[in-house]
Design a protein around this motif. Sequence first.
Motif, PDB file in Angstrom:
ATOM      1  N   GLY A  18     111.730  23.679   5.103  1.00  0.00           N
ATOM      2  CA  GLY A  18     110.764  22.718   5.600  1.00  0.00           C
ATOM      3  C   GLY A  18     111.514  21.474   6.046  1.00  0.00           C
ATOM      4  N   GLN A  19     111.162  20.981   7.186  1.00  0.00           N
ATOM      5  CA  GLN A  19     111.828  19.795   7.705  1.00  0.00           C
ATOM      6  C   GLN A  19     110.780  18.915   8.355  1.00  0.00           C
ATOM      7  OE1 GLN A  19     114.265  21.743  10.864  1.00  0.00           O
ATOM      8  NE2 GLN A  19     113.210  20.327  12.228  1.00  0.00           N
ATOM      9  N   GLY A  20     111.176  17.696   8.633  1.00  0.00           N
ATOM     10  CA  GLY A  20     110.336  16.801   9.420  1.00  0.00           C
ATOM     11  C   GLY A  20     110.881  16.792  10.837  1.00  0.00           C
ATOM     12  N   ARG A  21     111.364  15.620  11.268  1.00  0.00           N
ATOM     13  CA  ARG A  21     111.927  15.525  12.619  1.00  0.00           C
ATOM     14  C   ARG A  21     113.199  16.333  12.771  1.00  0.00           C
ATOM     15  NH1 ARG A  21     112.482   9.389  13.608  1.00  0.00           N
ATOM     16  NH2 ARG A  21     113.018   9.488  11.413  1.00  0.00           N
ATOM     17  N   ASP A  22     114.027  16.399  11.741  1.00  0.00           N
ATOM     18  CA  ASP A  22     115.292  17.131  11.793  1.00  0.00           C
ATOM     19  C   ASP A  22     115.469  17.921  10.501  1.00  0.00           C
ATOM     20  OD1 ASP A  22     116.135  15.753  14.263  1.00  0.00           O
ATOM     21  OD2 ASP A  22     116.377  14.014  12.961  1.00  0.00           O
ATOM     22  N   GLY A  23     116.155  19.062  10.596  1.00  0.00           N
ATOM     23  CA  GLY A  23     116.500  19.811   9.392  1.00  0.00           C
ATOM     24  C   GLY A  23     117.645  19.128   8.659  1.00  0.00           C
ATOM     25  N   ILE A  24     118.723  18.864   9.388  1.00  0.00           N
ATOM     26  CA  ILE A  24     119.893  18.148   8.867  1.00  0.00           C
ATOM     27  C   ILE A  24     120.152  16.973   9.794  1.00  0.00           C
ATOM     28  CG2 ILE A  24     122.370  18.268   8.364  1.00  0.00           C
ATOM     29  CD1 ILE A  24     121.986  21.339   8.057  1.00  0.00           C
ATOM     30  N   ARG A  25     120.242  15.772   9.224  1.00  0.00           N
ATOM     31  CA  ARG A  25     120.551  14.579  10.019  1.00  0.00           C
ATOM     32  C   ARG A  25     121.755  13.889   9.395  1.00  0.00           C
ATOM     33  NH1 ARG A  25     116.236  11.139   9.376  1.00  0.00           N
ATOM     34  NH2 ARG A  25     115.079  12.482  10.757  1.00  0.00           N
ATOM     35  N   GLY A  53     109.112  18.351  14.879  1.00  0.00           N
ATOM     36  CA  GLY A  53     110.514  18.740  14.737  1.00  0.00           C
ATOM     37  C   GLY A  53     111.293  18.582  16.027  1.00  0.00           C
ATOM     38  N   ARG A  54     112.358  17.774  15.991  1.00  0.00           N
ATOM     39  CA  ARG A  54     113.187  17.531  17.179  1.00  0.00           C
ATOM     40  C   ARG A  54     114.380  18.461  17.250  1.00  0.00           C
ATOM     41  NH1 ARG A  54     114.484  11.282  16.390  1.00  0.00           N
ATOM     42  NH2 ARG A  54     115.470  12.277  14.612  1.00  0.00           N
ATOM     43  N   SER A  55     115.003  18.750  16.088  1.00  0.00           N
ATOM     44  CA  SER A  55     116.222  19.559  16.072  1.00  0.00           C
ATOM     45  C   SER A  55     116.443  20.140  14.689  1.00  0.00           C
ATOM     46  CB  SER A  55     117.436  18.708  16.463  1.00  0.00           C
ATOM     47  OG  SER A  55     117.713  17.755  15.454  1.00  0.00           O
ATOM     48  N   PHE A  56     117.288  21.166  14.633  1.00  0.00           N
ATOM     49  CA  PHE A  56     117.731  21.692  13.339  1.00  0.00           C
ATOM     50  C   PHE A  56     118.851  20.812  12.788  1.00  0.00           C
ATOM     51  CE2 PHE A  56     121.118  24.356  11.422  1.00  0.00           C
ATOM     52  CZ  PHE A  56     120.536  24.506  10.174  1.00  0.00           C
ATOM     53  N   GLU A  80     109.928  30.929  13.668  1.00  0.00           N
ATOM     54  CA  GLU A  80     109.129  32.025  14.215  1.00  0.00           C
ATOM     55  C   GLU A  80     108.020  31.559  15.148  1.00  0.00           C
ATOM     56  OE1 GLU A  80     107.760  34.478  11.060  1.00  0.00           O
ATOM     57  OE2 GLU A  80     109.769  34.840  10.299  1.00  0.00           O
ATOM     58  N   ASP A  81     107.259  30.560  14.759  1.00  0.00           N
ATOM     59  CA  ASP A  81     106.078  30.174  15.517  1.00  0.00           C
ATOM     60  C   ASP A  81     106.308  29.001  16.463  1.00  0.00           C
ATOM     61  OD1 ASP A  81     104.647  32.110  14.132  1.00  0.00           O
ATOM     62  OD2 ASP A  81     104.214  30.728  12.495  1.00  0.00           O
ATOM     63  N   ARG A  82     107.260  28.158  16.142  1.00  0.00           N
ATOM     64  CA  ARG A  82     107.458  26.936  16.911  1.00  0.00           C
ATOM     65  C   ARG A  82     108.903  26.483  16.746  1.00  0.00           C
ATOM     66  NH1 ARG A  82     104.341  23.033  18.959  1.00  0.00           N
ATOM     67  NH2 ARG A  82     105.315  21.025  19.161  1.00  0.00           N
ATOM     68  N   GLY A  83     109.547  26.112  17.835  1.00  0.00           N
ATOM     69  CA  GLY A  83     110.913  25.609  17.787  1.00  0.00           C
ATOM     70  C   GLY A  83     110.937  24.106  17.960  1.00  0.00           C
ATOM     71  N   PRO A  84     112.129  23.521  18.050  1.00  0.00           N
ATOM     72  CA  PRO A  84     112.258  22.066  18.147  1.00  0.00           C
ATOM     73  C   PRO A  84     111.900  21.524  19.532  1.00  0.00           C
ATOM     74  CG  PRO A  84     114.404  23.092  18.279  1.00  0.00           C
ATOM     75  CD  PRO A  84     113.430  24.192  18.004  1.00  0.00           C
ATOM     76  N   ILE A  85     111.578  20.243  19.578  1.00  0.00           N
ATOM     77  CA  ILE A  85     111.205  19.571  20.817  1.00  0.00           C
ATOM     78  C   ILE A  85     112.417  19.372  21.738  1.00  0.00           C
ATOM     79  CG2 ILE A  85     110.337  17.393  21.784  1.00  0.00           C
ATOM     80  CD1 ILE A  85     108.685  17.112  19.149  1.00  0.00           C
TER      81      ILE A  85
END
Length: 183
Positions: free
Chosen positions: A43-50, A70-73, A96-101
């Motif tokens: 689970g992430q917000g805007r980024d998985g790892i920042r 979500g902007r990026s992984f 699976e359902d949605r990727g980053p912006i």
Amino acid sequence: AVGSVPIVMSYPITLRDCTLSGGDAAVSLSQAIVALRDCKIEGQGRDGIRLRGASLDASNLFASFCPPQGRSFLRYLAGGEGDSVIRLERAVVDYEDRGPIEALICSEAEPQHPTLLRITDLSAGLTGVDAGHPNPIVRLAPTASTAARCVVDGVASGTHGGIVAGGGGWSVSQPDRATAQDQ
């Protein structure tokens, strides 16, 4: 989530065999030397790892679920006091359902210090908000640095908007260009 205050130096940090999630980022670290091994980001917000001005050595990662914001992984922001090495090896990003912006991986370069971004053996399904709107695997911010290098080797993904996009001023190499889209 794991994080540090972005105004102080963090010492070496090792995360192993963890399941991480966070409202803004599952991992958000500043000016640290980070080892991330055998972890899941579920689970992430805007980024998985920042990361800001940090170095990362990450291997055997699994990521799932990218929220609408979500902007990026993986996002690297300049702001360190020295060289930055970001190495991502053997990662499965299973949105699976949605990727980053923006892109799976977004990176700036340190303006006065060397920056190395090395991605090897990455598997990713969706690279954009849906299959009809793909993003690049890696998006590099333009830089005036003469010591910014990006190496991407061994990427398998669904439809994408290119392996590497942007990156004026970066030295980019892609030894293995075989992807699901290219075949």
